[in-house]
Design a protein around this motif. Structure first.
Motif, PDB file in Angstrom:
ATOM      1  N   VAL A 107       0.839  -1.203   0.000  1.00  0.00           N
ATOM      2  CA  VAL A 107       0.000   0.000   0.000  1.00  0.00           C
ATOM      3  C   VAL A 107       0.874   1.253   0.000  1.00  0.00           C
ATOM      4  O   VAL A 107       0.628   2.200  -0.754  1.00  0.00           O
ATOM      5  CB  VAL A 107      -0.968  -0.022   1.208  1.00  0.00           C
ATOM      6  N   LYS A 108       1.918   1.231   0.816  1.00  0.00           N
ATOM      7  CA  LYS A 108       2.827   2.385   0.862  1.00  0.00           C
ATOM      8  C   LYS A 108       3.402   2.651  -0.530  1.00  0.00           C
ATOM      9  O   LYS A 108       3.411   3.795  -1.004  1.00  0.00           O
ATOM     10  CB  LYS A 108       3.950   2.113   1.872  1.00  0.00           C
ATOM     11  N   GLU A 109       3.858   1.574  -1.173  1.00  0.00           N
ATOM     12  CA  GLU A 109       4.451   1.733  -2.516  1.00  0.00           C
ATOM     13  C   GLU A 109       3.424   2.289  -3.499  1.00  0.00           C
ATOM     14  O   GLU A 109       3.744   3.082  -4.377  1.00  0.00           O
ATOM     15  CB  GLU A 109       4.989   0.395  -3.038  1.00  0.00           C
ATOM     16  N   GLU A 110       2.182   1.857  -3.346  1.00  0.00           N
ATOM     17  CA  GLU A 110       1.150   2.330  -4.277  1.00  0.00           C
ATOM     18  C   GLU A 110       0.876   3.821  -4.070  1.00  0.00           C
ATOM     19  O   GLU A 110       0.723   4.576  -5.037  1.00  0.00           O
ATOM     20  CB  GLU A 110      -0.136   1.501  -4.091  1.00  0.00           C
ATOM     21  N   ILE A 111       0.829   4.226  -2.798  1.00  0.00           N
ATOM     22  CA  ILE A 111       0.609   5.660  -2.506  1.00  0.00           C
ATOM     23  C   ILE A 111       1.749   6.481  -3.121  1.00  0.00           C
ATOM     24  O   ILE A 111       1.527   7.491  -3.795  1.00  0.00           O
ATOM     25  CB  ILE A 111       0.542   5.904  -0.973  1.00  0.00           C
ATOM     26  N   ILE A 112       2.978   6.003  -2.897  1.00  0.00           N
ATOM     27  CA  ILE A 112       4.145   6.725  -3.423  1.00  0.00           C
ATOM     28  C   ILE A 112       4.097   6.784  -4.945  1.00  0.00           C
ATOM     29  O   ILE A 112       4.340   7.827  -5.564  1.00  0.00           O
ATOM     30  CB  ILE A 112       5.453   6.048  -2.935  1.00  0.00           C
ATOM     31  N   SER A 116       3.984  10.117  -7.052  1.00  0.00           N
ATOM     32  CA  SER A 116       5.200  10.420  -7.832  1.00  0.00           C
ATOM     33  C   SER A 116       4.823  10.796  -9.260  1.00  0.00           C
ATOM     34  O   SER A 116       5.563  11.516  -9.932  1.00  0.00           O
ATOM     35  CB  SER A 116       6.187   9.244  -7.796  1.00  0.00           C
ATOM     36  N   ARG A 117       3.651  10.347  -9.702  1.00  0.00           N
ATOM     37  CA  ARG A 117       3.219  10.723 -11.060  1.00  0.00           C
ATOM     38  C   ARG A 117       2.844  12.205 -11.156  1.00  0.00           C
ATOM     39  O   ARG A 117       2.741  12.744 -12.240  1.00  0.00           O
ATOM     40  CB  ARG A 117       2.016   9.861 -11.481  1.00  0.00           C
ATOM     41  N   ILE A 188       9.019  22.943  -2.836  1.00  0.00           N
ATOM     42  CA  ILE A 188       9.215  21.658  -2.164  1.00  0.00           C
ATOM     43  C   ILE A 188       7.993  20.797  -2.490  1.00  0.00           C
ATOM     44  O   ILE A 188       6.845  21.264  -2.363  1.00  0.00           O
ATOM     45  CB  ILE A 188       9.298  21.864  -0.624  1.00  0.00           C
ATOM     46  N   ARG A 189       8.236  19.579  -2.927  1.00  0.00           N
ATOM     47  CA  ARG A 189       7.086  18.692  -3.192  1.00  0.00           C
ATOM     48  C   ARG A 189       7.496  17.282  -2.776  1.00  0.00           C
ATOM     49  O   ARG A 189       8.070  16.538  -3.553  1.00  0.00           O
ATOM     50  CB  ARG A 189       6.702  18.740  -4.666  1.00  0.00           C
TER      51      ARG A 189
END
Ligand code: PHE
Length: 344
Positions: A107-112, A116-117, A188-189
């Motif tokens: 889930v963490k990877e999916e949020i990132i 990131s897109r 900053i993003r």
């Protein structure tokens, strides 16, 4: 002589071999030129003439039995070998046992991945923090209840240690915001994923640690509409294109205005069910415009820059995606639970 023959008979009857080499050494032991049975034939000379007939027969029996037994064992090996050669070498191999990634990592990877897109990069910070970064610079009043021992784990100072008094386990990943804002210049993003700790009794619905992903965007002219749009995009990517969002006014010391975001319940599709308590909505995150006080305390000119921030619990999102009823399952590492995520 007779006893020797009897003892050898017993040995020969129980003869076993695991390999062709072992079998060959048995043959050498008993039947070679200097073998135990062969040498008995040498001793046969000394047997009294009246016993010669009986012992001779007995000795021959022993020799025959030994030869027969060795032959039997040899045949067995050869049969096994043949069977091994007959195996189908084109058969597909046994499946490899695949490991699985932890649902919280998925889930963490999916949020990132989703954020990131739209230009967010990942930043991490320490779990053991000081009061300033977790509370002070985020506009928490000195007597704010979050600073209470009941809510926060403080790291005790050992005698003689130089450590400051206010070292604690971070209660939210907003502490990474302050670290980034004091070390980087806008724009900053960033996304700040990580583990956080709160002094809660462990139950199916609460744990003393959990995971958050926090987002921060600071630039000229960042507005609440930008925040709303980014979150709507996230909700649709994460839970499907029909997902709706709603923002309810809320309060956080470090954002003004602040809001809590609900998504249309992805289990009943918004019509109302037990999971959303018949409301059709489930809360998934907190957000708001970064309070000018926070920008200033981090050395950013609040007249020139504005920003938004949001923070969500990874367990909460994982629950919505995978419907895990008991939070404790996430940290028990029971392989029966983890194996269910093998294909994800
Ligand atoms: N830090 C808040 C929490 O732990 C979440 C949040 C992050 C809210 C950023 C607003 C902005 O609940």
């Amino acid at each position: 002589m007779k006893e020797k023959i009897e003892a050898l008979l017993k040995q020969v009857q129980q003869m076993q071999a695991q390999s062709a080499d072992e079998l060959e050494s048995l043959r050498i032991k008993y039947l070679s030129k200097k073998g135990e049975i062969t040498s008995l034939f040498g001793e046969f000379r000394n047997v009294a003439p009246e016993d010669k007939r009986e012992i001779g027969q007995y000795l021959n029996e022993l020799k025959n039995l030994a030869q027969q037994r060795i032959e039997e064992l040899r045949e067995q090996f050869e049969a096994n070998k043949e069977a091994a050669e007959k195996q189908d070498l084109t058969r597909t191999p046994d499946p490899i046992d695949l490991g699985s990634r932890h649902p919280l990592s998925l889930v963490k990877e999916e949020i990132i991945d989703i954020f990131s897109r739209i230009g967010f990069t990942v930043e991490e910070g320490p779990e053991v923090e000081d009061d300033r970064h977790v509370f002070g610079m985020l506009n928490f009043a000195p007597e704010h209840p979050a600073r209470d021992m009941q809510d926060t784990f403080f790291v005790e100072k050992e005698e003689g240690q130089q450590k400051p008094d206010d070292i604690l386990l971070r209660t939210h990943t907003s502490s990474v915001q302050t670290r980034i804002m004091t070390t980087q210049k806008p724009p900053i993003r960033v996304l700040c994923p990580g583990r956080v700790y709160r002094n809660e009794a462990i139950s199916a619905r609460a744990h003393c640690f959990f995971h958050q992903v926090e987002g921060l965007y600071i630039d000229k002219n960042v507005s609440f509409a930008d925040l709303r749009q980014a979150l709507l995009y996230f909700a649709k990517e994460m839970f499907g294109p029909d997902t709706k969002i709603r923002l309810r006014p809320s309060y956080f010391p470090f954002t003004e205005p602040s809001a809590e975001m609900d998504i249309s319940c992805n289990i009943c599709g918004g019509t109302g069910c037990g999971f959303c308590k018949q409301t059709g909505w489930v809360e998934i995150l907190g957000c708001g415009m970064v309070d000018p006080n926070v920008l200033e305390s981090c050395g950013i000119d609040s007249k020139e820059y504005t920003g938004y921030a949001f923070g969500m619990g990874v367990e909460r999102i994982a629950n919505l995606k995978y419907r895990v009823k008991d939070l404790r399952l996430f940290s028990e590492n029971d392989v029966r639970f983890l194996k269910q995520f093998e294909a994800c």
